[in-house]
Every structure is written in structure tokens, then in C-alpha cells.
Motif scaffolding. Structure first.
Motif, PDB file in Angstrom:
ATOM      1  N   PHE A   1       4.925  -2.901  -2.859  1.00 24.63           N
ATOM      2  CA  PHE A   1       3.770  -3.330  -3.663  1.00 24.63           C
ATOM      3  C   PHE A   1       2.469  -3.156  -2.881  1.00 24.63           C
ATOM      4  O   PHE A   1       1.395  -3.000  -3.476  1.00 24.63           O
ATOM      5  N   GLY A   2       2.555  -3.179  -1.573  1.00 22.70           N
ATOM      6  CA  GLY A   2       1.353  -2.944  -0.761  1.00 22.70           C
ATOM      7  C   GLY A   2       0.768  -1.568  -1.008  1.00 22.70           C
ATOM      8  O   GLY A   2      -0.449  -1.369  -0.940  1.00 22.70           O
ATOM      9  N   ALA A   3       1.655  -0.602  -1.327  1.00 22.27           N
ATOM     10  CA  ALA A   3       1.170   0.763  -1.579  1.00 22.27           C
ATOM     11  C   ALA A   3       0.573   0.908  -2.976  1.00 22.27           C
ATOM     12  O   ALA A   3      -0.089   1.910  -3.264  1.00 22.27           O
ATOM     13  N   VAL A   4       0.806  -0.093  -3.850  1.00 24.48           N
ATOM     14  CA  VAL A   4       0.301   0.009  -5.225  1.00 24.48           C
ATOM     15  C   VAL A   4      -1.232   0.059  -5.237  1.00 24.48           C
ATOM     16  O   VAL A   4      -1.834   0.750  -6.062  1.00 24.48           O
TER      17      VAL A   4
ATOM     18  N   GLY B   1      -4.184   2.608   0.864  1.00 25.18           N
ATOM     19  CA  GLY B   1      -2.771   2.250   0.751  1.00 25.18           C
ATOM     20  C   GLY B   1      -2.209   1.835   2.101  1.00 25.18           C
ATOM     21  O   GLY B   1      -1.315   0.983   2.188  1.00 25.18           O
ATOM     22  N   THR B   2      -2.739   2.427   3.183  1.00 22.22           N
ATOM     23  CA  THR B   2      -2.263   2.097   4.530  1.00 22.22           C
ATOM     24  C   THR B   2      -2.513   0.623   4.833  1.00 22.22           C
ATOM     25  O   THR B   2      -1.615  -0.094   5.305  1.00 22.22           O
TER      26      THR B   2
ATOM     27  N   ALA C   1      -0.693  -4.994   5.337  1.00 19.58           N
ATOM     28  CA  ALA C   1      -0.839  -6.393   4.915  1.00 19.58           C
ATOM     29  C   ALA C   1       0.456  -6.890   4.277  1.00 19.58           C
ATOM     30  O   ALA C   1       0.889  -8.040   4.514  1.00 19.58           O
ATOM     31  N   ALA C   2       1.092  -6.020   3.487  1.00 14.09           N
ATOM     32  CA  ALA C   2       2.326  -6.409   2.812  1.00 14.09           C
ATOM     33  C   ALA C   2       3.452  -6.652   3.815  1.00 14.09           C
ATOM     34  O   ALA C   2       4.313  -7.523   3.602  1.00 14.09           O
TER      35      ALA C   2
END
Lengths: 389, 391
Positions: free
Chosen positions: A120-123, A130-131, A136-137
Motif C-alpha cells: 500500500f505504500g507504493a499506492v 512511491g519510494t 514509511a510503510a
């Protein structure tokens, strides 16, 4: 239209696609964790772990919130991060105490949920970094598990699947960027070539128009000058030369400057409309208002002649577009139907083929005008119809 | 363009971008397989099957990298099937190698390698096909987990042994399908909307100037010689003998230039050596013409090729026409360099593409679809209508 996708859009669309893929990747893992946990609960006849199911739903909600169009606003991202952190913490608090004593922080259920959070961090990568989202995710996914494991005195191990997914996502984001720069280095040249071709087609149409006009006017005037005996040039001859020069200058100048924005009406308009309903893209420009001011009989003859020309384009030219140009002088009006199709040699058309001969030449002659056809195989066709106003 | 729409077919340059990820994914998959095979050696009861599994996943990866090469036609369903069947065979061999001795389901490497390869398919195959293949593979992998349930150490419901190895494959398949659907949707939107025109409009002024085609020679002659002459004549009162001679010369020159301009195709205006007796270049589609212009510009400006040797031959074929581009490379230069994007784009525009390097000669053969001439041979027009057009 360019035949290559512009590099300026490639990054945006790839990031959007990656974002959508990452969301679904995480959702499948959450679904798998949910079903696995549910099966284990049912199998053991205990429902003490039900809050963990709620935690999975909360994390899924965070992913869905990020995927909404408004999900990339800072407030929405912060809210989704808080929800995911709460879900991860609840999941760790419920699950870790229930793992067997040797159960570690890399339990398959923990891994599945962590993989989902990291994905979901890449969403957010569709609009933002996205990085940063993935990094953070990773913190949101790993911190609660680490904290609860240490608090309960459980073993802490590197979660290889979750770490692997995080590294893979970061690698994909950076590799895509680097690879895109290399692979699309030739895109500007290709776009430029497509643009050059589009302009060349326009130029060829203009040349057809101009060539037909030159043939009808300038060559005649040169022939007159070449054959007249030296001496005084009559006022009529001077006027004729000036008129031809005016026609050629008008035809060769920027069409946009000549366009009178009146709508084309009457018989010619009906012919154009008929051709358009049969899929031919007809571009109309020039002094269209002058057509509407023609005498009724001339307008009817011109309309039927234009209809025949456009019919010929549809039937024989092998192209999907044609251009109709109107050039008006004080006394005459010239309508040209131009295409960049396969062309033909008029002398080679059979005696039984009467379309151009009767429907075009005959009608225009009856209206007191003349027709000039300018064509060659493979070089397109321009039919110029000159009628008195 | 035949076959289902894929991101690679719609944007061949994007296919090249994604190929780097394919190569990395294949390397990771094989490293994953080798490492986990070594770590779980105590669970392997049939080493020959394990060796077969490693070889099969290796072959699958090599085939995948080769099949996505920009020098080859677009990655097909057949190639997808081959890659998938080989990776699935690795799953079966891996299970067979641990048959009766598989203690932990989550350290089976073959399903993970299959998932790793699946993740990169989004650029090459349509969403529905990717989803279908991954569901089938997940079902097979899940079934293999179920039948081995008795041998696993953990005390959990049997269905979990199916879910654990199947989940990564399903997740990868769904993600790749979503990636593919999104990318294809964006590309189609661009094609159908004003995107292409916007992109063209973004050309800066300098580029636009370069994109302007050269004027026809007869029009230049008209502007520079003929019109000034006639203007002088029309403003004067008399004609001299020299005026008559000058008019004859100008008329002759103008006719000759008009004839040359009419007979020269757009291709002959940009390349000196063109053999196109049937004037097929004029019947090519806009995208095909644009591509040829791009290739010619690349060959001209590249230091690798000798643009003086550039030669194009166009010949009519039953299904259209073949365009052969031949050019010599300079000594010591690799003609393949920077050629990949052009070959990849050619595959998306032409029905067939063939290229080879013989010695120093690069030969590129493109099969273009051109409108068929009207019945009876040469395309003729001005024909009567068989029926009067409705009004």
C-alpha cells in the motif's frame, strides 16, 4: 497523430499502473491472511483472535482510502497511515501472544499482513514519491510487530518475504525510472518524424492546390508573353496577367488568413455532408461564404460536381480524407477537391467511365466554367473547378 | 496490429523499459530457487527432481528474457504459455523432490519463483489472460499443497496448506493484470483522445522548424523567378524580344520542375537512392511513413552508419508491399547499437519485420499494408458511379 507514446506521459501512466497493481497485490495478501486466520479460529474452536480479523479489515480500509482519487492529499495519506498503524498494532497485539512459544516475528500470517501494508505504500506513487511511501510503510508494518515481540520477550527474526517485497518494490520504482530514460531516448526523434510526416502531408495538399492553379494561370500567361510580338502590351493582357498573379498569390498564401468563418451552405454543403456520412473526413477552408452567393444554377452545378469528386475519392482514392478549398476573386470562384490518394492518369480511364467527364466537366461547362484535373498515379489528385460568380 | 491489445503492442518502448525488470526478476527467481533449495536440502528426498526443477525454472527464465527482446515480435500468448508451463513444471518437480519429506510449506521456492515471474507480465500480456493463467497456476499449486498436507509439521487446517503457496501467485497475477489493464487503458485513451495532438503541440519551436518539410522546387521557382518576372511585365507598357525569350525559358523550367515534383514521392525527397517504380511509398499509412522518416533520420545522424550508402527498395507483395532498407555500417562500429527501439516499434506498426546484419550491411525488411488498387490493375479514378449518389 504520433506513432509513439510520448515520454512525457510514460512515467505518469506507468506510476498509475504500478499503484493500481500494488493495491491489488496487497489486497490479495490481506484476503489470504483473513481466510487463513478465520480457518484457524474455526478449527480451534476459539474466537479470541477475532479482533485480528477486524485489524485486517482496517488495514484494507487504509489501502482502499489511498486508492481513492483524493487519497494522495496529505491529510488522506496521514489518515490512511494512522489507520494502517492502528490495524498493524492491533493485529500484532492479538496474534503474537497466540503464536506458539517458538513463533517468531516472521510468522506467515504476520508476513502476509506486512506485505500488504508495504504494498500500500507504493499506492501513493501515482502522484507522489512511491519510494518514500514504501519506506514509511515498512516502518508502519514492522514497528508494531517488533515492539510487541520485544515486549512479550519473543524471538525477533528478519521477515524475509516482507523485506524481499519491500526491496523488490524499491528496486522496481528506481529501475523503471532508469530504464525508461534509456529505452525512450529515441522517442523524441520518432515523435518529430511523425510530426514531419503530418506537415509533409499538409504541404503536399497545398502543393496540389497550388500546382493546379499554376497550371491554369501562370503557364498560360507565360505562353502568351512568349508568343506575343515585341511591342506594346494591351491593357487587357496586363489585366489578365495581374488577375492570374492574384489567383496564384491567394492560393499560395496562408489559408487560415483567408478563411471567412461563414458556414458552408447549399448544394456544395449537401455534397460535403453526404461524403462525411460515408466516413470521408472532408476539411473545408477558404472563402466559403462566396459559394453561398453564387447564382442558384451555378451553385447546383457546382454542388453536383463536388459530389462526384468526393464520390470518386471515396471509391478510388484509398484515403479517408479530402480537402475542399474555396478561392474567390471578384469575378470567379474556384473550388478545389484535393486528396493525397492513389491518383490516376486521366487519359487511361476507359471511354465508358463517364463520372469525371459528364458529372464534373459537363456540369461545370454548362455553368460557364472550366475544370482542371491534376493527378498522377501515387501522387494524389486535385480537381479545380472554376465558375463565374 | 493483430492479436489482443497489450501494453507492449501499444507502446513498444515501454516494453523495452519493462524488459530490464524481466531480466532482474529472472535473476532473482533463480537466485531464490538456488538459495532456498540449498537451505531446505534436508527436506529433499529425490535430488534428481530438485535438479530438474532448478533446470526447468532456469530454462523458463532464459526463454522469457529472449522472448521479450525488442528484436523479436511482441511477446505472444504462445510465449506466455511456454514460460508458465515451464515454471509450473518446476513447481511440480520441486514438490516431487520433497514428496513425503516436505516439513514446511512456506519454504517451497517454486511457487515464489512463479509469482516473481508473473509480476512482470503486465507489460506484455492482456489482463484477462494473466488473471486466467495465474488462477489456474494457483489452483494447481494449492492442490499440490493439499495433497502433501499429511507431511507438514504444523497443526493447522489443511486448506491453509493450499492458501499459503497459492496466495503469492494469485496476488502477483491480480497485480500484473491490474497493471496491464491500467496501462492499456491509458494508452488507448491517449490514442483516442487529443493526447497525440497535444504531444505534437509540445514540440518546441526549434523542433517544429526542423519538422517543416522542404517546399516543392516548382513553388520555389515560381516565387523567386516567375512571379517577379510577370509582375514586371504586368506593370510595364511594352514587351521586348528578351521578355518573350525569358517567358519561354521560365515556362519550360516551370513545367519541368512541376513534372519532377509530381513524380517524386515523399520518400524520394528525403532519400537519394529509392527504387520504387510502383510509387508504393505514396500509399503507405501515416504511421508507417512516420516510422520510415524516423529510421532514416536515425541512420543518417548515427555515427555508426554511412548515410551515403542508404538505399530503399519498395516492392509490391500480395498482401501489401515490402520496404527494404539497406545501409553500410562504418568499420569497427556495432550496427545493433541504438537499433532496438526502432525494431521494437517496427514490430508494432508493420505486419512483418525482418532484419539482419551481414558483414557490415544492415538490412531491414518491413511488410507494409497498403490499400489494394481498384479492380483491373492500376488504380484509376474519375470513373462513373455505378449508381447515382443519394442526395
Amino acid at each position: 497523430m504520433s506513432f509513439v507514446y510520448p515520454s512525457s506521459l510514460a512515467a505518469t501512466t506507468a506510476n498509475l499502473a504500478l499503484s493500481r497493481g500494488a493495491l491489488r497485490f496487497g489486497m490479495v495478501f490481506l484476503a489470504a491472511a483473513f481466510v487463513t486466520l478465520f480457518l484457524v479460529q474455526v478449527d480451534r474452536g476459539t474466537y479470541a483472535g477475532w479482533p485480528a480479523l477486524l485489524a485486517i479489515v482496517a488495514i484494507a480500509g487504509a489501502g482502499a482510502a489511498l486508492a481513492r482519487p483524493s487519497g494522495d492529499r496529505p491529510g488522506a495519506i496521514a489518515a490512511a497511515a494512522a489507520l494502517a498503524l492502528a490495524g498493524s498494532t492491533l493485529f500484532a497485539l492479538v496474534l503474537i501472544p497466540r503464536l506458539s512459544a517458538d513463533g517468531a516475528s516472521d510468522s506467515i500470517l504476520l508476513s502476509m499482513v506486512k506485505i500488504a501494508v508495504i504494498s500500500f505504500g507504493a499506492v501513493i506513487g501515482r502522484r507522489r514519491s512511491g519510494t518514500l511511501g514504501v519506506l514509511a510503510a515498512v516502518v508502519i508494518a514492522e514497528a508494531p510487530v517488533l515492539a510487541v515481540s520485544l515486549w512479550l520477550g519473543r524471538a525477533v527474526s528478519l521477515d524475509v518475504p516482507a523485506t524481499g517485497i519491500a526491496v523488490a518494490l524499491l528496486a522496481v520504482l528506481s529501475l523503471f525510472s532508469v530504464s525508461r530514460r534509456r529505452s525512450r531516448a529515441s522517442a523524441p526523434l520518432m515523435t518529430l518524424a511523425g510530426e514531419e510526416d503530418r506537415r509533409a502531408v499538409e504541404a503536399a495538399r497545398a502543393e496540389h492546390s497550388s500546382s493546379a492553379m499554376v497550371h491554369d494561370t501562370i503557364l498560360n500567361e507565360l505562353a502568351v508573353v512568349a508568343t506575343l510580338a515585341p511591342g506594346t502590351l494591351s491593357p487587357a493582357a496586363r489585366t489578365q496577367i495581374a488577375r492570374s498573379l492574384e489567383l496564384v498569390t491567394v492560393a499560395g498564401s496562408d489559408a487560415a488568413a483567408l478563411v471567412v468563418s461563414a458556414a458552408l451552405e447549399g448544394e456544395v454543403a449537401a455534397a460535403v455532408q453526404w461524403a462525411r456520412t460515408r466516413g470521408l473526413e472532408v476539411t473545408v477552408d477558404g472563402d466559403t461564404a462566396a459559394v453561398d452567393r453564387l447564382p442558384a444554377e451555378t451553385s447546383a452545378a457546382l454542388g453536383r460536381a463536388v459530389l462526384q469528386c468526393l464520390t470518386n475519392v471515396i471509391a478510388h482514392a484509398g484515403v479517408a480524407s479530402a480537402e475542399l478549398t474555396v478561392i474567390a476573386t471578384e469575378d470567379e470562384l474556384c473550388v478545389m477537391v484535393i486528396d493525397s490518394g492513389v491518383g490516376f492518369t486521366e487519359s487511361e480511364t476507359g471511354a465508358d467511365r463517364m463520372g469525371l467527364r459528364n458529372s464534373v466537366r459537363g456540369r461545370i461547362a454548362d455553368a460557364g466554367g472550366t475544370v482542371q484535373v491534376w493527378s498522377a498515379p501515387g501522387a494524389g489528385t486535385a480537381v479545380s473547378m472554376l465558375v463565374p460568380r | 496490429m493483430t492479436g489482443p491489445l497489450t501494453a507492449q503492442r501499444l507502446d513498444p518502448l515501454g516494453g523495452i523499459t519493462a524488459r530490464v525488470l524481466v531480466a532482474v526478476a529472472v535473476a532473482i527467481a533463480f537466485a531464490e530457487a538456488a538459495a532456498m533449495s540449498s537451505v531446505t536440502a534436508d527436506q529433499i528426498s529425490h535430488p534428481a527432481f530438485e535438479a530438474a526443477a532448478l533446470i526447468t525454472i532456469g530454462v523458463s527464465g532464459v526463454y522469457y528474457v529472449r522472448a521479450t527482446s525488442p528484436f523479436r515480435p511482441a511477446f505472444s500468448m504462445r510465449s506466455h504459455t511456454v514460460v508458465y508451463l515451464l515454471a509450473l513444471a518446476a513447481v511440480v518437480f520441486n514438490s516431487a523432490a520433497q514428496w513425503g519429506s516436505n516439513a514446511v510449506v512456506r519454504d517451497d521456492w517454486a511457487p515464489l519463483t512463479l509469482a516473481t515471474l508473473t509480476l512482470t507480465l503486465g507489460s506484455y500480456r492482456p489482463a484477462r489472460e494473466i488473471a486466467l493463467f495465474s488462477v489456474l497456476a494457483a489452483t494447481i499449486v494449492g492442490a499440490l499443497g493439499l495433497v502433501q498436507a499429511d507431511t507438514f509439521r504444523s497443526d493447522i487446517p489443511e486448506l491453509v496448506y493450499a492458501i499459503t503457496p497459492a496466495a503469492p501467485i494469485l496476488a502477483a497475477g491480480v497485480a500484473a493484470a491490474a497493471f496491464s489493464r491500467s496501462l492499456v487503458g491509458s494508452l488507448l485513451d491517449w490514442r483516442s483522445s487529443a493526447g497525440a495532438r497535444e504531444a505534437s503541440a509540445r514540440l518546441d519551436a526549434e523542433q517544429a522548424e526542423h519538422a517543416a518539410p522542404a517546399r516543392a522546387s516548382h513553388l520555389v521557382h515560381l516565387d523567386e523567378q516567375v512571379i517577379p518576372f510577370l509582375q514586371v511585365v504586368s506593370r510595364g507598357t511594352g514587351l521586348s524580344e528578351a521578355d518573350g525569350a525569358r517567358a519561354r525559358t521560365l515556362a519550360r523550367e516551370l513545367r519541368a520542375l512541376m513534372l519532377i515534383d509530381t513524380e517524386r514521392s515523399w520518400l524520394e525527397r528525403i532519400v537519394r537512392r529509392v527504387d520504387d517504380p510502383r510509387r508504393l511509398a505514396e500509399r503507405m499509412a501515416g504511421s508507417e511513413r512516420g516510422f520510415l522518416r524516423a529510421v532514416i533520420a536515425h541512420l543518417r545522424h548515427s555515427e555508426v552508419f554511412d548515410d551515403e550508402t542508404l538505399r530503399l527498395t519498395l516492392r509490391e507483395e500480395p498482401a501489401g508491399c515490402s520496404v527494404t532498407v539497406e545501409v553500410e555500417s562504418r568499420a569497427g562500429r556495432n550496427p545493433r547499437v541504438h537499433l532496438a527501439p526502432y525494431i521494437a516499434v517496427a514490430h508494432s506498426l508493420f505486419s512483418a519485420v525482418d532484419w539482419q546484419i551481414t558483414g557490415t550491411t544492415l538490412t531491414l525488411v518491413l511488410a507494409a499494408g497498403i490499400p489494394a488498387p481498384s479492380p483491373g490493375g492500376r488504380a484509376t479514378r474519375g470513373d462513373a458511379l455505378t449508381e447515382e449518389a443519394p442526395r
